[in-house]
Design a protein around this motif. Sequence first.
Motif, short mmCIF file in Angstrom:
data_model
loop_
_atom_site.label_atom_id
_atom_site.label_comp_id
_atom_site.label_asym_id
_atom_site.label_seq_id
_atom_site.Cartn_x
_atom_site.Cartn_y
_atom_site.Cartn_z
N SER A 269 0.84 -1.20 0.00
CA SER A 269 0.00 0.00 0.00
C SER A 269 0.87 1.24 0.00
N VAL A 270 0.51 2.21 -0.84
CA VAL A 270 1.32 3.42 -0.99
C VAL A 270 0.50 4.65 -0.62
N LEU A 271 1.01 5.45 0.31
CA LEU A 271 0.35 6.69 0.70
C LEU A 271 0.76 7.78 -0.28
N ALA A 272 -0.17 8.21 -1.11
CA ALA A 272 0.14 9.16 -2.18
C ALA A 272 0.39 10.56 -1.65
N SER A 273 -0.28 10.93 -0.55
CA SER A 273 -0.12 12.26 0.03
C SER A 273 -0.32 12.17 1.53
N THR A 274 0.46 12.96 2.28
CA THR A 274 0.33 12.97 3.73
C THR A 274 -0.59 14.09 4.22
N ASP A 275 -0.90 15.05 3.35
CA ASP A 275 -1.76 16.17 3.71
C ASP A 275 -3.22 15.76 3.54
N CYS A 276 -3.97 15.70 4.63
CA CYS A 276 -5.35 15.20 4.59
C CYS A 276 -6.38 16.29 4.32
N THR A 277 -5.93 17.51 4.04
CA THR A 277 -6.83 18.64 3.92
C THR A 277 -7.73 18.57 2.69
N GLY A 278 -9.02 18.84 2.89
CA GLY A 278 -9.94 19.10 1.80
C GLY A 278 -10.26 17.95 0.88
N ASN A 279 -10.61 18.30 -0.38
CA ASN A 279 -11.10 17.33 -1.35
C ASN A 279 -10.09 16.24 -1.70
N ASN A 280 -8.83 16.59 -1.80
CA ASN A 280 -7.82 15.60 -2.18
C ASN A 280 -7.55 14.62 -1.05
N GLY A 281 -7.38 15.12 0.15
CA GLY A 281 -7.15 14.27 1.31
C GLY A 281 -5.84 13.52 1.25
#
Length: 332
Positions: free
Chosen positions: A169-181
């Motif tokens: 499993s790969v975490l694409a982004s660490t910033d959980c803010t808003g629509n993208n999450g």
Amino acid sequence: MRISQLLLPLSASVACVVGITNSSYTIADNYNSTNFFNEFNFFTGQDPTGGFVDYQGEAPANQSGLAGYSNGAIYLGVDHKTVNPAGGRNSVRVTSNKAYTKGLFIADIAHMPAGICGTWPAFWMFGPNWPNSGEIDIIEGVNMQASNSITLHTSEGCSLDGTGSVASSVLASTDCTGNNGCSFKTADPLNFGTGFNAAGGGVYAMDWTSSAIAVYFFPRTSIPADITAGTPNPSGWGMPLARFSGSGCDIDSHFMNQNIVFDTTFCGQWAGQVWSNSTCAALAPTCNAYVGQNPSAFAGAYWLVNYVKVFQNSGMAKRHLGYIRPKLTPYM
């Protein structure tokens, strides 16, 4: 498929939860074919994600065979007969009356409406004043996606890492803010779509604590014995499919009072947006055109859920049982 009659009470109700201690957890709620449609409301508003969908209320959904019970399981389907529906293809979105803060949520799912061009199914949770109370997408994907996407959405100030998740499993982004999450891309073809359904589905579990939010998946042939016995213990399950944690986010202040949701929408801000870059584009110039013109393609776009169980840590059960959103009696 025969869908049995369901009757949904219109009078206001208040539930009394009696905890049964299982290992270090207490079972707070068990949603199954005996009570599911008494404990979930049908959403009939406009799809917030802009989907080509017309969400049906409880009576029309039951009458048209979009919601009911099948072979002892909860059935949530879509219209697969109407050509070019004017307002979007009929579907259902159901939301639990009760909201939760923390807990262990276990869903046994035999079939999901995935692996079909134009579909966007999800099993998720969210709280009021989005995104201030957070959103947890346990199962989500679009079109012919082969494996699950697991995503968190929050207000500003939440960054989480993927330490402790399975290597695939790969975490694409660490910033959980808003629509993208912050979103995990998983790799197991058994955890979503065609592969999931062919294997008879399986069990998803989401463990939500102050220190981490972890999502586990177990194929039908590998469900832990403690889950089957009703005494779940995540400490013995190995590494989760996705684990969100880290000092960059106070989970307790970003996630609270969340309701459980199942829905199936079409096209919209994800399935429709990526249509032209997917293999589905060969079928029609737009996602809406394909969904409108090909009703029979969606005969398999249904959820078949054996149960959803909610457990609380036995020491914290009273604090986190959540609240009940009452059903209202019509005045006419």
